[in-house]
Scaffold this active site. Structure first.
Site, PDB file in Angstrom:
ATOM      1  N   CYS A   1      -3.117  -8.639  -2.863  1.00 47.61           N
ATOM      2  CA  CYS A   1      -3.141  -9.092  -1.472  1.00 47.61           C
ATOM      3  C   CYS A   1      -1.987 -10.059  -1.240  1.00 47.61           C
ATOM      4  CB  CYS A   1      -4.458  -9.817  -1.164  1.00 47.61           C
ATOM      5  SG  CYS A   1      -5.856  -8.725  -0.903  1.00 47.61           S
TER       6      CYS A   1
ATOM      7  N   ASN B   1      11.362  -1.572   0.023  1.00 46.85           N
ATOM      8  CA  ASN B   1      10.709  -0.877   1.133  1.00 46.85           C
ATOM      9  C   ASN B   1      11.354  -1.332   2.438  1.00 46.85           C
ATOM     10  OD1 ASN B   1       8.731   0.752   2.459  1.00 46.85           O
ATOM     11  ND2 ASN B   1       7.621  -1.120   2.974  1.00 46.85           N
ATOM     12  N   ARG B   2      12.020  -0.415   3.108  1.00 44.94           N
ATOM     13  CA  ARG B   2      12.790  -0.785   4.307  1.00 44.94           C
ATOM     14  C   ARG B   2      11.856  -0.872   5.514  1.00 44.94           C
ATOM     15  NH1 ARG B   2      18.737   1.545   6.076  1.00 44.94           N
ATOM     16  NH2 ARG B   2      19.168  -0.091   7.612  1.00 44.94           N
TER      17      ARG B   2
ATOM     18  N   LYS C   1      -7.889  -1.625  -5.290  1.00 43.68           N
ATOM     19  CA  LYS C   1      -7.561  -2.840  -4.527  1.00 43.68           C
ATOM     20  C   LYS C   1      -8.817  -3.700  -4.512  1.00 43.68           C
ATOM     21  CE  LYS C   1      -5.558  -4.439  -0.136  1.00 43.68           C
ATOM     22  NZ  LYS C   1      -4.236  -4.899  -0.588  1.00 43.68           N
TER      23      LYS C   1
ATOM     24  N   THR D   1      -8.396  -7.608   2.715  1.00 40.55           N
ATOM     25  CA  THR D   1      -8.705  -8.302   3.960  1.00 40.55           C
ATOM     26  C   THR D   1      -8.554  -7.350   5.138  1.00 40.55           C
ATOM     27  OG1 THR D   1      -6.414  -9.064   4.162  1.00 40.55           O
ATOM     28  CG2 THR D   1      -7.963 -10.519   3.026  1.00 40.55           C
TER      29      THR D   1
ATOM     30  N   GLU E   1      -3.497  -2.755  -6.490  1.00 43.38           N
ATOM     31  CA  GLU E   1      -2.752  -3.387  -5.402  1.00 43.38           C
ATOM     32  C   GLU E   1      -3.325  -4.760  -5.094  1.00 43.38           C
ATOM     33  OE1 GLU E   1      -1.990  -3.079  -0.616  1.00 43.38           O
ATOM     34  OE2 GLU E   1      -2.761  -1.310  -1.660  1.00 43.38           O
TER      35      GLU E   1
ATOM     36  N   TYR F   1      12.610   3.529   5.987  1.00 44.52           N
ATOM     37  CA  TYR F   1      11.665   3.299   7.082  1.00 44.52           C
ATOM     38  C   TYR F   1      11.056   4.636   7.485  1.00 44.52           C
ATOM     39  CZ  TYR F   1       9.746   2.064  11.613  1.00 44.52           C
ATOM     40  OH  TYR F   1       8.899   1.881  12.667  1.00 44.52           O
ATOM     41  N   LEU F   2       9.730   4.734   7.412  1.00 46.25           N
ATOM     42  CA  LEU F   2       9.028   5.986   7.687  1.00 46.25           C
ATOM     43  C   LEU F   2       7.838   5.737   8.604  1.00 46.25           C
ATOM     44  CD1 LEU F   2       8.839   7.451   4.054  1.00 46.25           C
ATOM     45  CD2 LEU F   2      10.316   8.289   5.902  1.00 46.25           C
TER      46      LEU F   2
ATOM     47  N   THR G   1       0.832  -1.211   0.000  1.00 49.10           N
ATOM     48  CA  THR G   1       0.000   0.000   0.000  1.00 49.10           C
ATOM     49  C   THR G   1       0.860   1.253   0.000  1.00 49.10           C
ATOM     50  OG1 THR G   1      -1.738  -1.182   1.218  1.00 49.10           O
ATOM     51  CG2 THR G   1      -1.860   1.209   1.181  1.00 49.10           C
TER      52      THR G   1
END
Length: 224
Positions: A114, A172-173, A38, A42, A112, A202-203, A17
């Protein structure tokens, strides 16, 4: 022009996402009308004003058009396991109808998925079968953490073996304390036959941040 593409991950909770949001923001910055989609989600919640899914809300807020959540995620499931839910027999047809309608509204639709590439939506049917049927190009999200190299290579090989185009991958960290981060990125890049489109650090609260500058869409355009 790249009218639509699918975002999958090496596993669940690797940042699909967040990366979808970054892709939408980056394309919107180029002047494109973009929509996030999407079709199956879930972990949704039934609220007084309807069913709400946090991923769908993020895509809605990242899109150029204020699209209804029921259109962004027509199958918002409360169960975390898709294949235990009662999905309609014509699920792929209905997902395609929603996509085609969105493509009439936007220049580019970011779809996107799942969990990972081989996610089951029934005990015998995988989500990836829809991607193969529609010949949809794919962007792979790699959650950078322990064990991610093997996951990344296996996912990329599976996508390519299924005969669809792997446009690229995004790092993506998700583990800020991971040792040897540059070496991890380098070895994945050397072993995946698709370009690295960007690295998202990382955010905290990434779903509310501007992230377009972390991506290089010129590499995406070269593969389209």
């Amino acid at each position: 022009m790249l009218t639509h593409f699918f975002v999958t991950g090496t596993d669940s909770r690797v940042g699909k996402t967040i990366v979808s949001r970054a892709l939408l923001q980056a394309m919107a910055a180029q002047g494109k009308i973009v929509l996030g989609y999407k079709p199956i989600a879930t972990g949704s919640q039934a609220l007084a004003d309807g069913v709400r899914n946090k991923d769908a809300v993020t895509l809605q807020q990242s899109s150029s058009i204020s699209y209804p959540l029921a259109k962004i995620t027509p199958f918002a499931l409360s169960d975390e396991d898709i294949f235990t839910s009662d999905l309609p027999f014509d699920i792929f047809e209905r997902m395609t109808e929603g996509l085609e309608f969105m493509c009439q509204e936007a220049d580019t639709v970011v779809i996107e998925g799942c969990d990972g590439w081989r996610t089951l939506i029934t005990p015998q049917q995988t989500y990836s079968e829809w991607i193969v049927q529609t010949k949809m190009p794919v962007v792979l999200v790699v959650g950078i953490q322990e064990g991610c190299v093997s996951q990344a290579l296996l996912a990329a090989q599976s996508i390519i073996a299924d005969g669809v185009t792997l446009l690229g991958w995004v790092a993506n960290r998700i583990n800020p304390c991971l040792a040897h981060y540059p070496e991890t990125i380098a070895v994945i890049e050397q072993n995946i036959d698709a370009p690295l489109l960007g690295e998202i650090p990382y955010l905290p609260r990434a779903e509310s941040r501007e992230m377009a500058h972390f991506l290089d869409l010129s590499r995406l355009a070269a593969m389209a």
